[in-house]
Design an enzyme around this catalytic site. Structure first.
Site, short mmCIF file in Angstrom:
data_model
loop_
_atom_site.label_atom_id
_atom_site.label_comp_id
_atom_site.label_asym_id
_atom_site.label_seq_id
_atom_site.Cartn_x
_atom_site.Cartn_y
_atom_site.Cartn_z
N LYS A 202 0.80 -1.22 0.00
CA LYS A 202 0.00 0.00 0.00
C LYS A 202 0.83 1.27 0.00
O LYS A 202 1.73 1.43 0.82
CB LYS A 202 -0.93 -0.01 1.21
N GLY A 355 10.87 -5.72 9.31
CA GLY A 355 9.60 -6.23 8.81
C GLY A 355 9.80 -7.14 7.61
O GLY A 355 10.72 -7.96 7.59
N GLY A 378 7.90 -1.19 12.33
CA GLY A 378 7.24 0.12 12.45
C GLY A 378 8.22 1.22 12.84
O GLY A 378 8.13 2.36 12.35
C1 3PG Z 1 7.31 -4.63 16.40
O1 3PG Z 1 7.31 -5.86 16.27
O2 3PG Z 1 7.21 -3.85 15.42
C2 3PG Z 1 7.57 -4.05 17.75
O3 3PG Z 1 7.91 -5.02 18.67
C3 3PG Z 1 6.41 -3.22 18.22
O4 3PG Z 1 5.28 -4.03 18.44
P1 3PG Z 1 3.83 -3.35 18.48
O5 3PG Z 1 3.53 -2.93 17.05
O6 3PG Z 1 2.91 -4.39 18.99
O7 3PG Z 1 3.91 -2.14 19.37
#
Ligand code: 3PG
Length: 399
Positions: A202, A355, A378
């Site tokens: 996206k 990610g 993130g």
């Molecule tokens: C992640 O895996 O991106 C971090 O550990 C943060 O986890 P969360 O998005 O559950 O805050």
């Protein structure tokens, strides 16, 4: 970096002291509770060893998953403790089931030649709301605070942001330091040509990254399904591809603003559906059939992207080029990963956001062929968006 790190502490600030270390052990577990990917655990070990070698007592805490302020056995950090013990066979790991308790107090005071791992911080009410009362209670468990949880640095929670106000010194760990250095230097003082490779499904999730990075880069290569929203903005047929109709205008503006910097795929690997991958074939971008969808960049684009990447001195990559879990739609992502690896060999700085792209690099066994693979999904995205990470901002400034 303008924040203090563990390296800035004097020997007497560490010897015999309880170092309360926030790590990001939010790792995937299988149904039996085994750790499926221990990258984040191994990435925290240099900080743990650094502290132990200087005579500090180490107390680790982390979240796992998204429990809502109360214990849920499937989110226990106990299996993580077992994995940590395997990775550090010489040091006893003491797992404390209740973080906010007398037991935790006692264990952290008694801990000598062992590492204490506290239970999931998200079992505690007040963690996600960043309640100062919880931060104060946690501060009782240490003499200094170390934040090594880059993956959680974009969260203003009690164990990340709040605690840094309650317990001093509050410093970055070695992983946090490395993440900020590689990502920060690539963005602020890149050797040129500087190429960004952005992918993913996206455009809406990447818009702020595009906006922040476009003025800084020499080339921005766009892959993944989000390319289709750009195609639509260019008036091309996108068939059954994923298109964000409410972002088409935005994509049009970016195409105009990006000019020659913005490189979109010339061709696409299409199929009637993901299930009919055997029918996959490459078409030019202006020939996507009405009844088919783009699931990867095509071979002409792979070659173009490879040329751009291999000529670069700095590359930041975030987001896969296609559905890399389903061959043959992994070809574009693999081509980009290999191009980054060969650019690294030739002396370029290559940084992979966490990610999906980090998972793709791991799947290809190319982690060590990159300058840096981020442990933050993130968090690295928010960093590339130019946002301040609250978990970092709250740490002590270097004088
Ligand atoms: C992640 O895996 O991106 C971090 O550990 C943060 O986890 P969360 O998005 O559950 O805050």
């Amino acid at each position: 970096m303008n924040k203090k790190t563990v390296r800035d502490l004097r020997p007497d600030e560490l010897r015999g002291k309880r170092a309360l270390v926030r790590v990001d052990f939010n790792v995937p577990l299988d149904e039996k509770g085994n750790v499926m990917d221990d990258t984040r655990i191994t990435a925290a070990l240099p900080t743990v060893k650094f502290l132990l070698e200087r005579g500090a007592r180490v107390i680790l805490m982390s979240h796992l998953g998204r429990p809502k302020g109360k214990p849920e056995s499937k989110y226990s950090l106990e299996p993580v403790g077992r994995r940590l013990q395997q990775l550090m066979p010489g040091v006893p790991i003491c797992f404390v089931e209740s973080t906010d308790s007398d037991e935790a107090q006692k264990c952290t005071r008694d801990a000598k030649n062992q590492v204490v791992l506290l239970e999931n911080t998200r079992f505690l009410g007040g963690e996600e709301s960043n309640d100062p009362r919880l931060a104060r209670a946690l501060a009782e468990l240490g003499d200094l605070y170390v934040n090594d949880a880059f993956g959680s640095a974009h969260r203003a929670h009690a164990s990340t942001e709040g605690l840094a106000h309650q317990l001093h010194p509050a410093v970055a760990g070695l992983l946090m330091e490395a993440e900020l250095r590689y990502l920060g230097e690539a963005l602020s003082q890149p050797k040129r040509p500087f190429v960004a490779v952005l992918g993913g499904a996206k455009i809406s999730g990447k818009i702020d990254v595009i906006e922040n990075m476009l003025p800084k880069v020499d080339r921005m290569l766009i892959g993944g399904a989000m390319a289709c929203t750009f195609f639509k903005a260019m008036g091309l047929e996108t068939g059954k591809s994923l298109v964000e109709n409410d972002r088409v205008d935005m994509a049009r503006t970016l195409v105009k603003r990006g000019g020659e910097k913005l490189v979109l795929p010339d061709d696409a690997l299409v199929a009637p559906s993901l299930e009919s991958a055997s029918a996959a074939h490459a078409v030019k971008r202006d020939a996507i059939p009405k009844d088919q969808a783009m699931f990867d960049i095509g071979p002409v684009t792979c070659a173009r992207f490879q040329r751009e990447i291999e000529a670069a001195k700095t590359v930041i990559w975030n987001g896969p080029m296609g559905v890399f879990e389903t061959p043959p739609f992994d070809a574009g992502t693999a081509a980009v990963a290999k191009a980054l690896a060969s650019a690294t060999k030739r002396g370029a700085t290559t940084v992979v956001g966490g990610g999906d792209s980090a998972a793709a690099v791991a799947q290809l066994g190319l982690e060590s062929a990159m300058t840096h693979v981020s442990t933050g999904g993130g968090a690295s995205l928010e960093f590339l968006e130019g946002k301040t990470l609250p978990g970092v901002a709250a740490l002590d400034d270097r004088n």
